[in-house]
Enzyme design. Structure first.
Site: not given
Ligand code: PXP
Length: 260
Positions: A156, A75, A51, A106, A198, A12, A45, A47, A9
């Site tokens: 998930e 996402e 952001r 999330t 997550h 960030h 994601h 959003r 992901n």
């Molecule tokens: N899976 C989902 C559905 C999420 O919403 C997120 C965070 O955007 C992640 C995985 C990844 O989480 P993290 O950034 O904490 O590794």
């Protein structure tokens, strides 16, 4: 056990870019590096408040993953706007997540039980466009039953509570891991593919990757943070190695040596 896929992901990377309102660092470049480092797909994601990931990022990431023949996992909140964007891009997968504007990340899984009627048509429309539909849920038996009832392909499992308990050295970590294990068994029994994500870091990835029903992990924040110190490529390679080790643990010393 099947090979565990890693979705990276890259949200960030966009968070850092947006802190300055500039074009750097570029999430698409992070996606290229992630795929070269062994990621099996890219997760992003979009959003509602934009952001981090922007609409233009999704255009670029969709084109890049299509060119590379690798999956993009979008996402998204369950809203008409996001549904239209998903249908326009037709990513490999869409993961439906809850979204509140004031949240930092999330928080908690989607309430599939409570929003059954809202989720059913969105799942049907996405699946009708050839998109695999995943629902981001807590390891709660009622939510997993509901995920099957609304027609999802995948659940998930939200690993945030377990990962936080481990980081805080709390006594309920083992119990929270057990809940994830039971949820994975239940979901597989219902014919759902099982993913998890997550809050996963180098410490928590092993126990989660050791759940045999889980076939994909989605990891972001920790990898982007670690990239500041060791680089994205090295961070992803180490995560991949820890996943493979955990997966090989059940297959004895020969399998463990093979991934060492
Ligand atoms: N899976 C989902 C559905 C999420 O919403 C997120 C965070 O955007 C992640 C995985 C990844 O989480 P993290 O950034 O904490 O590794």
């Amino acid at each position: 056990m099947s090979r565990l896929r890693l979705g990276v992901n890259i949200d960030h990377v966009a968070t850092i870019r947006n802190a300055r309102g500039e074009s750097y660092p570029d999430p698409a470049r992070a996606a290229e590096i992630a795929l070269m480092a062994g990621a099996d797909g890219i997760t992003a994601h979009l959003r509602e408040d934009r952001r981090h990931i922007s609409d233009a990022d999704i255009d670029t990431l969709a084109a890049l993953t299509r060119r590379r023949g690798l999956p993009l996992n979008l996402e998204m909140a369950v809203t008409p706007e996001m549904e239209a964007i998903a249908l326009a891009h037709r990513p490999h997968a869409a993961c439906l997540v809850p979204e509140r504007r004031e949240e930092v990340t999330t928080e908690g899984g989607l309430d599939v039980v409570g929003h059954h009627n809202r989720i059913v048509p969105v799942v049907a429309a996405l699946k009708g466009a050839g998109i695999r539909v995943s629902l981001f849920v807590e390891p709660d038996p009622a939510q997993i039953d509901a995920a099957r009832d609304v027609g999802a392909n995948v659940v998930e499992l939200h690993t945030g509570a377990y990962c936080l308990a481990v980081r805080e050295r709390r006594g309920d970590a083992a119990q929270l891991l057990e809940e994830l294990r039971k949820a994975a068994v239940q979901a597989e029994r219902l014919g759902l593919e099982v993913h998890a994500g997550h809050g996963i870091d180098y410490e928590t990835v092993g126990p989660i990757a050791g759940i045999p029903q889980v076939v994909e992990l989605n990891i972001g924040h920790f990898l982007v943070g670690e990239a500041i110190f060791v680089g994205l490529d090295a961070a992803i390679r180490r995560m991949r190695q820890l996943m493979d080790h955990a997966r090989a643990a059940d297959r004895g010393p020969a399998a463990r040596e093979a991934v060492a």
